[in-house]
Design a protein around this motif. Structure first.
Motif, PDB file in Angstrom:
ATOM      1  N   UNK A   6      29.262  45.039  46.329  1.00  0.00           N
ATOM      2  CA  UNK A   6      30.695  45.275  46.524  1.00  0.00           C
ATOM      3  C   UNK A   6      31.452  45.063  45.202  1.00  0.00           C
ATOM      4  N   UNK A   7      31.118  43.984  44.514  1.00  0.00           N
ATOM      5  CA  UNK A   7      31.751  43.672  43.235  1.00  0.00           C
ATOM      6  C   UNK A   7      31.328  44.674  42.176  1.00  0.00           C
ATOM      7  N   UNK A   8      30.048  44.990  42.141  1.00  0.00           N
ATOM      8  CA  UNK A   8      29.523  45.990  41.210  1.00  0.00           C
ATOM      9  C   UNK A   8      30.254  47.311  41.410  1.00  0.00           C
ATOM     10  N   UNK A  10      33.161  47.846  42.773  1.00  0.00           N
ATOM     11  CA  UNK A  10      34.575  47.713  42.402  1.00  0.00           C
ATOM     12  C   UNK A  10      34.740  47.877  40.891  1.00  0.00           C
ATOM     13  N   UNK A  11      33.843  47.288  40.135  1.00  0.00           N
ATOM     14  CA  UNK A  11      33.903  47.436  38.681  1.00  0.00           C
ATOM     15  C   UNK A  11      33.651  48.883  38.277  1.00  0.00           C
ATOM     16  N   UNK A  12      32.743  49.555  38.969  1.00  0.00           N
ATOM     17  CA  UNK A  12      32.478  50.966  38.677  1.00  0.00           C
ATOM     18  C   UNK A  12      33.705  51.830  38.974  1.00  0.00           C
ATOM     19  N   UNK A  13      34.395  51.530  40.081  1.00  0.00           N
ATOM     20  CA  UNK A  13      35.611  52.274  40.421  1.00  0.00           C
ATOM     21  C   UNK A  13      36.640  52.105  39.299  1.00  0.00           C
ATOM     22  N   UNK A  14      36.782  50.892  38.815  1.00  0.00           N
ATOM     23  CA  UNK A  14      37.741  50.652  37.735  1.00  0.00           C
ATOM     24  C   UNK A  14      37.333  51.383  36.460  1.00  0.00           C
ATOM     25  N   UNK A  15      36.053  51.347  36.134  1.00  0.00           N
ATOM     26  CA  UNK A  15      35.575  52.063  34.942  1.00  0.00           C
ATOM     27  C   UNK A  15      35.823  53.561  35.092  1.00  0.00           C
ATOM     28  N   UNK A  16      35.527  54.090  36.262  1.00  0.00           N
ATOM     29  CA  UNK A  16      35.717  55.522  36.499  1.00  0.00           C
ATOM     30  C   UNK A  16      37.191  55.897  36.387  1.00  0.00           C
ATOM     31  N   UNK A  45      36.490  49.187  49.374  1.00  0.00           N
ATOM     32  CA  UNK A  45      36.625  48.671  48.005  1.00  0.00           C
ATOM     33  C   UNK A  45      37.956  49.124  47.409  1.00  0.00           C
ATOM     34  N   UNK A  46      38.262  50.402  47.570  1.00  0.00           N
ATOM     35  CA  UNK A  46      39.521  50.939  47.057  1.00  0.00           C
ATOM     36  C   UNK A  46      40.705  50.231  47.717  1.00  0.00           C
ATOM     37  N   UNK A  47      40.605  49.983  49.006  1.00  0.00           N
ATOM     38  CA  UNK A  47      41.673  49.272  49.717  1.00  0.00           C
ATOM     39  C   UNK A  47      41.902  47.890  49.102  1.00  0.00           C
ATOM     40  N   UNK A  48      40.822  47.160  48.837  1.00  0.00           N
ATOM     41  CA  UNK A  48      40.979  45.819  48.265  1.00  0.00           C
ATOM     42  C   UNK A  48      41.519  45.886  46.836  1.00  0.00           C
ATOM     43  N   UNK A  77      36.919  38.770  34.716  1.00  0.00           N
ATOM     44  CA  UNK A  77      36.730  37.531  35.472  1.00  0.00           C
ATOM     45  C   UNK A  77      37.587  37.499  36.726  1.00  0.00           C
ATOM     46  N   UNK A  78      38.818  37.960  36.604  1.00  0.00           N
ATOM     47  CA  UNK A  78      39.716  38.029  37.762  1.00  0.00           C
ATOM     48  C   UNK A  78      39.144  38.954  38.831  1.00  0.00           C
ATOM     49  N   UNK A  79      38.666  40.127  38.396  1.00  0.00           N
ATOM     50  CA  UNK A  79      38.119  41.097  39.350  1.00  0.00           C
ATOM     51  C   UNK A  79      36.912  40.502  40.077  1.00  0.00           C
ATOM     52  N   UNK A  80      36.007  39.895  39.339  1.00  0.00           N
ATOM     53  CA  UNK A  80      34.797  39.321  39.949  1.00  0.00           C
ATOM     54  C   UNK A  80      35.175  38.228  40.939  1.00  0.00           C
ATOM     55  N   UNK A  81      36.070  37.341  40.564  1.00  0.00           N
ATOM     56  CA  UNK A  81      36.488  36.277  41.486  1.00  0.00           C
ATOM     57  C   UNK A  81      37.138  36.849  42.749  1.00  0.00           C
ATOM     58  N   UNK A  82      37.934  37.894  42.577  1.00  0.00           N
ATOM     59  CA  UNK A  82      38.642  38.477  43.716  1.00  0.00           C
ATOM     60  C   UNK A  82      37.708  39.217  44.663  1.00  0.00           C
TER      61      UNK A  82
END
Length: 145
Positions: A6-8, A10-16, A45-48, A77-82
């Motif tokens: 889920x975290x992985x 989310x990071x990919x969505x942000x990178x994209x 993931x997008x919702x969160x 770090x913020x993204x991973x914690x969230x």
């Protein structure tokens, strides 16, 4: 330690979304296709990420998602914690479910706790902008034109 998919994702969505041309929107369908993530899971993931005000969603036929902040203002770090719901590396990290009899004398818990804090301290030093230093290569791999 292992982060959730889920975290992985989310990071990919942000990178994209940070890699698409400015002013354009990314669709859930294209992100799903590029990363082989189910659209249903991606929707959660997008919702969160939207609730965290990291991305904006635009509804409608030509809707999609885009970053809500500049990449330098999105801390990894913020993204991973969230996105992670806990960092319980061992049973003894959770007082409610810890039944390990050696907890009061065990040094492993303290070592792993230090390691966890070091991990978080390192990722706190990076932003989404840092993940985009090879933006052209990323765009090519994600087939973004």
């Amino acid at each position: 330690m292992r982060l959730k998919k889920y975290t992985d994702y989310a990071l990919r969505v942000l990178i994209y979304t940070a890699s698409i041309p400015e002013g354009e929107l990314a669709s859930k369908k294209e992100i799903s296709y590029i990363f082989h993530i189910s659209e249903n899971h991606l929707g959660k993931i997008i919702h969160q990420l939207n609730k965290l005000e990291l991305i904006e969603t635009v509804r409608g036929r030509s809707g999609g998602v885009k970053l809500a902040k500049t990449p330098e203002n999105i801390n990894i770090g913020y993204v991973v914690r969230a996105m992670e719901d806990d960092f319980l590396l061992l049973e003894c990290f959770d007082r409610d479910t810890n039944y390990c009899v050696i907890t009061p004398a065990c040094k492993l818990r303290h070592i792993l706790n230090n390691a966890l804090h070091a991990f978080l301290e390192v990722i706190d030093q990076y932003t989404l902008k840092d993940l985009l230093s090879n933006k052209d290569e990323l765009r090519e791999l994600m087939d973004i034109t």
